[in-house]
Design a protein around this motif. Structure first.
Motif, PDB file in Angstrom:
ATOM      1  N   LEU A 211       0.825  -1.209   0.000  1.00  0.00           N
ATOM      2  CA  LEU A 211       0.000   0.000   0.000  1.00  0.00           C
ATOM      3  C   LEU A 211       0.859   1.258   0.000  1.00  0.00           C
ATOM      4  N   ARG A 212       1.986   1.197   0.697  1.00  0.00           N
ATOM      5  CA  ARG A 212       2.891   2.345   0.743  1.00  0.00           C
ATOM      6  C   ARG A 212       3.454   2.648  -0.646  1.00  0.00           C
ATOM      7  N   VAL A 213       3.853   1.589  -1.357  1.00  0.00           N
ATOM      8  CA  VAL A 213       4.396   1.764  -2.708  1.00  0.00           C
ATOM      9  C   VAL A 213       3.325   2.296  -3.656  1.00  0.00           C
ATOM     10  N   ILE A 214       2.108   1.720  -3.589  1.00  0.00           N
ATOM     11  CA  ILE A 214       1.012   2.154  -4.470  1.00  0.00           C
ATOM     12  C   ILE A 214       0.614   3.596  -4.184  1.00  0.00           C
ATOM     13  N   GLY A 215       0.489   3.937  -2.900  1.00  0.00           N
ATOM     14  CA  GLY A 215       0.084   5.289  -2.523  1.00  0.00           C
ATOM     15  C   GLY A 215       1.067   6.346  -2.993  1.00  0.00           C
ATOM     16  N   GLY A 216       2.362   6.085  -2.788  1.00  0.00           N
ATOM     17  CA  GLY A 216       3.377   7.041  -3.221  1.00  0.00           C
ATOM     18  C   GLY A 216       3.397   7.199  -4.728  1.00  0.00           C
ATOM     19  N   GLY A 217       3.263   6.093  -5.451  1.00  0.00           N
ATOM     20  CA  GLY A 217       3.262   6.145  -6.910  1.00  0.00           C
ATOM     21  C   GLY A 217       2.064   6.892  -7.454  1.00  0.00           C
ATOM     22  N   CYS A 218       0.893   6.628  -6.907  1.00  0.00           N
ATOM     23  CA  CYS A 218      -0.326   7.304  -7.380  1.00  0.00           C
ATOM     24  C   CYS A 218      -0.271   8.801  -7.099  1.00  0.00           C
ATOM     25  N   LEU A 219       0.306   9.184  -5.957  1.00  0.00           N
ATOM     26  CA  LEU A 219       0.441  10.598  -5.638  1.00  0.00           C
ATOM     27  C   LEU A 219       1.331  11.306  -6.656  1.00  0.00           C
ATOM     28  N   GLY A 220       2.454  10.661  -6.983  1.00  0.00           N
ATOM     29  CA  GLY A 220       3.363  11.240  -7.972  1.00  0.00           C
ATOM     30  C   GLY A 220       2.708  11.391  -9.333  1.00  0.00           C
ATOM     31  N   MET A 221       1.955  10.384  -9.760  1.00  0.00           N
ATOM     32  CA  MET A 221       1.273  10.456 -11.058  1.00  0.00           C
ATOM     33  C   MET A 221       0.204  11.532 -11.059  1.00  0.00           C
ATOM     34  N   ALA A 222      -0.521  11.658  -9.950  1.00  0.00           N
ATOM     35  CA  ALA A 222      -1.594  12.653  -9.880  1.00  0.00           C
ATOM     36  C   ALA A 222      -1.031  14.069  -9.985  1.00  0.00           C
ATOM     37  N   ILE A 223       0.080  14.307  -9.316  1.00  0.00           N
ATOM     38  CA  ILE A 223       0.670  15.653  -9.344  1.00  0.00           C
ATOM     39  C   ILE A 223       1.134  16.017 -10.747  1.00  0.00           C
ATOM     40  N   THR A 224       1.838  15.093 -11.406  1.00  0.00           N
ATOM     41  CA  THR A 224       2.344  15.412 -12.743  1.00  0.00           C
ATOM     42  C   THR A 224       1.220  15.472 -13.776  1.00  0.00           C
ATOM     43  N   ALA A 225       0.175  14.682 -13.589  1.00  0.00           N
ATOM     44  CA  ALA A 225      -0.974  14.781 -14.495  1.00  0.00           C
ATOM     45  C   ALA A 225      -1.621  16.154 -14.376  1.00  0.00           C
ATOM     46  N   GLY A 226      -1.718  16.653 -13.143  1.00  0.00           N
ATOM     47  CA  GLY A 226      -2.276  17.981 -12.934  1.00  0.00           C
ATOM     48  C   GLY A 226      -1.422  19.062 -13.571  1.00  0.00           C
ATOM     49  N   ILE A 227      -0.086  18.921 -13.445  1.00  0.00           N
ATOM     50  CA  ILE A 227       0.816  19.900 -14.064  1.00  0.00           C
ATOM     51  C   ILE A 227       0.680  19.871 -15.583  1.00  0.00           C
ATOM     52  N   GLY A 228       0.598  18.655 -16.156  1.00  0.00           N
ATOM     53  CA  GLY A 228       0.427  18.529 -17.600  1.00  0.00           C
ATOM     54  C   GLY A 228      -0.864  19.158 -18.075  1.00  0.00           C
ATOM     55  N   GLN A 229      -1.918  18.980 -17.299  1.00  0.00           N
ATOM     56  CA  GLN A 229      -3.210  19.568 -17.661  1.00  0.00           C
ATOM     57  C   GLN A 229      -3.154  21.090 -17.598  1.00  0.00           C
ATOM     58  N   ILE A 230      -2.486  21.606 -16.575  1.00  0.00           N
ATOM     59  CA  ILE A 230      -2.357  23.060 -16.432  1.00  0.00           C
ATOM     60  C   ILE A 230      -1.585  23.647 -17.612  1.00  0.00           C
ATOM     61  N   LEU A 231      -0.518  22.981 -18.016  1.00  0.00           N
ATOM     62  CA  LEU A 231       0.278  23.459 -19.138  1.00  0.00           C
ATOM     63  C   LEU A 231      -0.532  23.477 -20.441  1.00  0.00           C
ATOM     64  N   HIS A 232      -1.357  22.470 -20.597  1.00  0.00           N
ATOM     65  CA  HIS A 232      -2.186  22.410 -21.814  1.00  0.00           C
ATOM     66  C   HIS A 232      -3.226  23.523 -21.807  1.00  0.00           C
ATOM     67  N   VAL A 233      -3.897  23.688 -20.662  1.00  0.00           N
ATOM     68  CA  VAL A 233      -4.944  24.688 -20.558  1.00  0.00           C
ATOM     69  C   VAL A 233      -4.385  26.098 -20.745  1.00  0.00           C
ATOM     70  N   SER A 234      -3.181  26.317 -20.178  1.00  0.00           N
ATOM     71  CA  SER A 234      -2.603  27.661 -20.258  1.00  0.00           C
ATOM     72  C   SER A 234      -1.996  27.944 -21.616  1.00  0.00           C
ATOM     73  N   GLY A 235      -1.865  26.896 -22.439  1.00  0.00           N
ATOM     74  CA  GLY A 235      -1.327  27.093 -23.779  1.00  0.00           C
ATOM     75  C   GLY A 235       0.171  27.176 -23.833  1.00  0.00           C
ATOM     76  N   ILE A 236       0.853  26.775 -22.767  1.00  0.00           N
ATOM     77  CA  ILE A 236       2.322  26.820 -22.740  1.00  0.00           C
ATOM     78  C   ILE A 236       2.899  25.779 -23.686  1.00  0.00           C
TER      79      ILE A 236
END
Length: 236
Positions: A211-236
């Motif tokens: 659970l520790r490995v899964i939780g840490g991995g999912c957190l990392g993916m969620a953060i970078t997915a959010g950053i990628g979405q922000i970059l797309h929306v902002s048109g960068i």
């Protein structure tokens, strides 16, 4: 008990695996999370699939080399500390052997032996190999836990590559729009197996480490997915 029996009994302990196991688990987990995070960030930014695959391959290659070099330098530094302590202990034994003997006696007394028995044990150890006794009982240096930089570097690079290839396969989803979800699913499966394998190898229970490995991995993916979405929306 014969020496062969002692050796066979010690094989059941996991301490001798500490060096390469730490590097392998860290490498596999980092390969999964960093590669998946990179590719999800690129995918959510609506990049072309060819660029997504190129980014994933470059991330795996760069990450594996970075992990290998970083692990080697880190573990080699530990070797340098151990060697420095060894030379210092040799110097102390040459300058003040009686003081070093008394130091060893105090160590054994603090571990529960009477002064008489501690003196007998320490004297016997000093007569046999005083340096080995001090490295083991004063400094905690053991041959089976000695840091091995090359082994750690190789284990780290190989495990990172193996971990990184799992989300990389997800980039080949039939539909580009489904690539991010495919990467996430493949990565979660990889994280589950990494958690189970590391727990099994370490001899611990399965649930919490996994659970520790899964939780840490999912957190990392969620953060970078959010950053990628922000970059797309902002048109960068």
């Amino acid at each position: 008990m014969a020496l062969e029996d002692v050796y066979q009994r010690n094989l059941h302990h996991r301490t001798h695996r500490a060096g390469w196991l730490r590097a392998a688990v860290l490498g596999a987990n980092d390969g999964l999370v960093s590669t998946a995070s990179l590719m999800i960030g690129v995918a959510t930014a609506r990049a072309e699939q060819s660029f997504l695959i190129t980014a994933g391959a470059a991330g795996i290659a760069a990450g594996a080399m970075s992990m290998a070099v970083g692990e080697y330098v880190s573990v080699r530094s530990q070797n340098d500390i151990e060697e420095s302590d060894r030379l210092l202990e040799i110097e102390h034994l040459a300058i003040d052997p009686d003081g070093e003997l008394e130091e060893l006696i105090e160590i054994y007394i603090n571990r529960g032996l009477s002064r008489e028995l501690a003196t007998e044990v320490a004297t016997t150890m000093h007569a046999r190999d005083p340096l080995e006794a001090h490295l083991r009982d004063e400094l905690g240096q053991h041959p089976h836990t000695k840091a091995r930089p090359v082994q750690a570097a190789i284990a780290s690079a190989l495990s990172f590559t193996a971990g990184g290839l799992i989300p990389f396969v997800g980039a080949f989803a039939p539909s580009h729009g489904k690539a991010a979800w495919s990467i996430i699913i493949f990565t979660i499966i990889g994280l589950i197996f990494t958690g189970i394998i590391s727990a099994k190898t370490a001899g611990s229970k399965l649930l919490i480490p996994t659970l520790r490995v899964i939780g840490g991995g999912c957190l990392g993916m969620a953060i970078t997915a959010g950053i990628g979405q922000i970059l797309h929306v902002s048109g960068i």
